[in-house]
Design an enzyme around this catalytic site. Structure first.
Site, PDB file in Angstrom:
ATOM      1  N   ASP A  29      -5.682  -3.056  -2.575  1.00  0.00           N
ATOM      2  CA  ASP A  29      -6.795  -3.021  -2.800  1.00  0.00           C
ATOM      3  C   ASP A  29      -7.197  -3.541  -4.243  1.00  0.00           C
ATOM      4  O   ASP A  29      -8.079  -4.327  -4.412  1.00  0.00           O
ATOM      5  CB  ASP A  29      -7.519  -1.728  -2.478  1.00  0.00           C
ATOM      6  N   LYS A  44       0.911  -1.368  -0.033  1.00  0.00           N
ATOM      7  CA  LYS A  44       0.035  -0.077  -0.138  1.00  0.00           C
ATOM      8  C   LYS A  44       0.939   1.306   0.119  1.00  0.00           C
ATOM      9  O   LYS A  44       0.881   2.210   0.877  1.00  0.00           O
ATOM     10  CB  LYS A  44      -0.858   0.003   1.192  1.00  0.00           C
ATOM     11  N   ASP A  48      -6.559 -16.131   2.245  1.00  0.00           N
ATOM     12  CA  ASP A  48      -7.839 -16.818   2.421  1.00  0.00           C
ATOM     13  C   ASP A  48      -8.560 -16.684   1.296  1.00  0.00           C
ATOM     14  O   ASP A  48      -9.522 -17.482   0.998  1.00  0.00           O
ATOM     15  CB  ASP A  48      -8.264 -16.007   3.890  1.00  0.00           C
ATOM     16  N   ASP A  65      -2.377 -12.485   5.226  1.00  0.00           N
ATOM     17  CA  ASP A  65      -3.514 -13.297   5.910  1.00  0.00           C
ATOM     18  C   ASP A  65      -4.869 -13.194   5.097  1.00  0.00           C
ATOM     19  O   ASP A  65      -5.269 -14.162   4.812  1.00  0.00           O
ATOM     20  CB  ASP A  65      -3.656 -12.514   7.189  1.00  0.00           C
TER      21      ASP A  65
END
Ligand code: NAD
Length: 363
Positions: free
Chosen positions: A227, A195, A255, A251
């Site tokens: 994003d 980011k 997922d 993380d």
């Protein structure tokens, strides 16, 4: 070659799925002329039952003396298991965090691969996954927001809280090097996710990744804001090869990526330190709801063993043979219950041990 493998069978379905991975490793040893020495290590609930704590110093020493560790899953049903009446630092999961820390496992690898035969389980549209996808998410595991200083305090009657996200250049460099090394064994593309338009830590991350990339002219290096990465994963997952990112972003993105494959029982993982040592385990948990029934899917653990062959033992051909055998079993129409298609008539449902046997036959 000879290697010493630490074996943490763990709790719940752990012993059932690890037994199948060992069956496959033994078949690899026979076929390719290697020998493995196994050392049993107790951790998690099994260790609490014997020693009262989830991880002993002896277990850490045993793991350190091995060339790699193969692990099932640890933990039990939080509502019914007596392990969860213990304080948090004495519960099974504390063993997992303890061993990761003790072994310095800073690089977490989670492949997300879409098998043609399991496309039905992917929640994305058919046109998006027409060509499948095959990516490796590489997440920094011992730094960043989850390990920085944090505090909750009340100032003038108002509650506030903060967490800190710190990385130093050495922490970034060592995982970037790992990512580029791994990309060299794959499709030679690293997409570093950060980011950098907002965070200083991300700007440092990007700078160091670019420095490392100079030493890998054969590997394409790109950067993506987190994003956008979250969006691109569902828009066009096939564009990714190795995704390199910090702890919290990894993380979340790993997922998201694992959900795209649709099946927890298929997902392997590895956690590596600065040497060739690694801890290899399925991404799922100990599945207490199906433990002891002999129906768990052992493929994630078998594919984790294949990662061990590739990343800790440098046995690429052997790892590929295991991966090909898994693909062949799926092609031949064998499924454990968790990956059964809607139309059950086109495949044959088999149990945990039969799945191990079918994979061994195809080796
Ligand atoms: P889980 O991953 O164990 O189970 C979620 C669902 O997926 C269950 O319905 C389960 O039956 C199914 N599932 C998982 N692995 C499967 C497999 N190989 N084959 C077929 N079905 C499978 O998650 P949970 O129920 O939230 O957690 C159970 C326990 O596992 C908890 O104690 C948790 O703390 C622990 N856990 C351990 C690890 C680890 O050891 N690394 C990781 C996650 C959770």
């Amino acid at each position: 070659m000879n290697f010493k493998i630490g074996v943490i069978r763990g709790d719940g379905i752990g012993p059932e799925i690890v037994a199948e991975a060992i069956k496959v490793l033994d078949a690899v040893a026979d076929k390719f002329g290697h020998s493995w020495e196994y050392e049993e290590i107790l951790m998690g609930g099994a260790s609490i039952d014997k020693y009262g704590i989830p991880l002993t110093d002896e277990a850490i020493a045993q793991a350190k003396s091995a060339d790699a560790v193969l692990m099932g899953s640890i933990g039990g049903d939080a509502k019914t298991s007596p392990w969860y009446k213990l304080p948090p630092d004495k519960r099974p999961e504390a063993g997992l965090l303890g061993i990761r820390k003790a072994l310095g496992l800073f690089a977490n690898l989670r492949p997300a691969y879409l098998y043609n035969e399991l496309k039905e389980a992917c929640p994305l549209r058919d046109d998006i996954i027409a060509d499948g996808f095959d990516m490796m998410i590489m997440r920094e595991l011992t730094g960043g927001l989850y390990f920085g200083e944090r505090k909750t305090e009340e100032i003038d009657g108002v509650l506030s809280a903060y967490d800190t996200l710190i990385y130093n250049e050495n922490e970034i460099r060592r995982i970037a090097i790992r990512a580029f090394d791994i990309a060299r064994k794959r499709s030679k593309k690293v997409c570093s996710v950060d980011k950098a338009n907002v965070l200083d830590s991300s700007r440092l991350w990007r700078k160091i990744v670019d420095e490392v990339a100079v030493d890998y002219p054969d590997v394409e290096c790109s950067h993506m804001l987190v994003d956008n990465a979250a969006m691109q994963l569902v828009k066009d997952p096939a564009q990714f090869d190795v995704i390199l990112t910090e702890n919290m972003f990894g993380d979340i993105l790993s997922d998201e990526a694992s959900m795209l494959t649709g099946s927890l029982g298929m997902l392997s993982s590895a956690s590596l330190n600065e040497t060739s040592f690694g801890l290899y385990e399925p991404s799922g948990g100990s599945a207490p709801d199906i433990a002891g029934k002999g129906i768990a899917n052992p493929i994630a653990t078998i594919l984790s063993a294949a990662m061990m062959l590739r990343f800790s033992f440098d046995l690429d051909e052997e790892a590929k043979a295991v991966e090909d055998a898994v693909t062949k079993v799926l092609k031949d129409g064998y499924r454990t219950i968790d990956i059964m298609p809607r139309d059950k008539s086109v495949v044959e449902q088999i149990n945990t041990a039969q799945m191990g046997d079918k994979i061994v036959e195809r080796l």
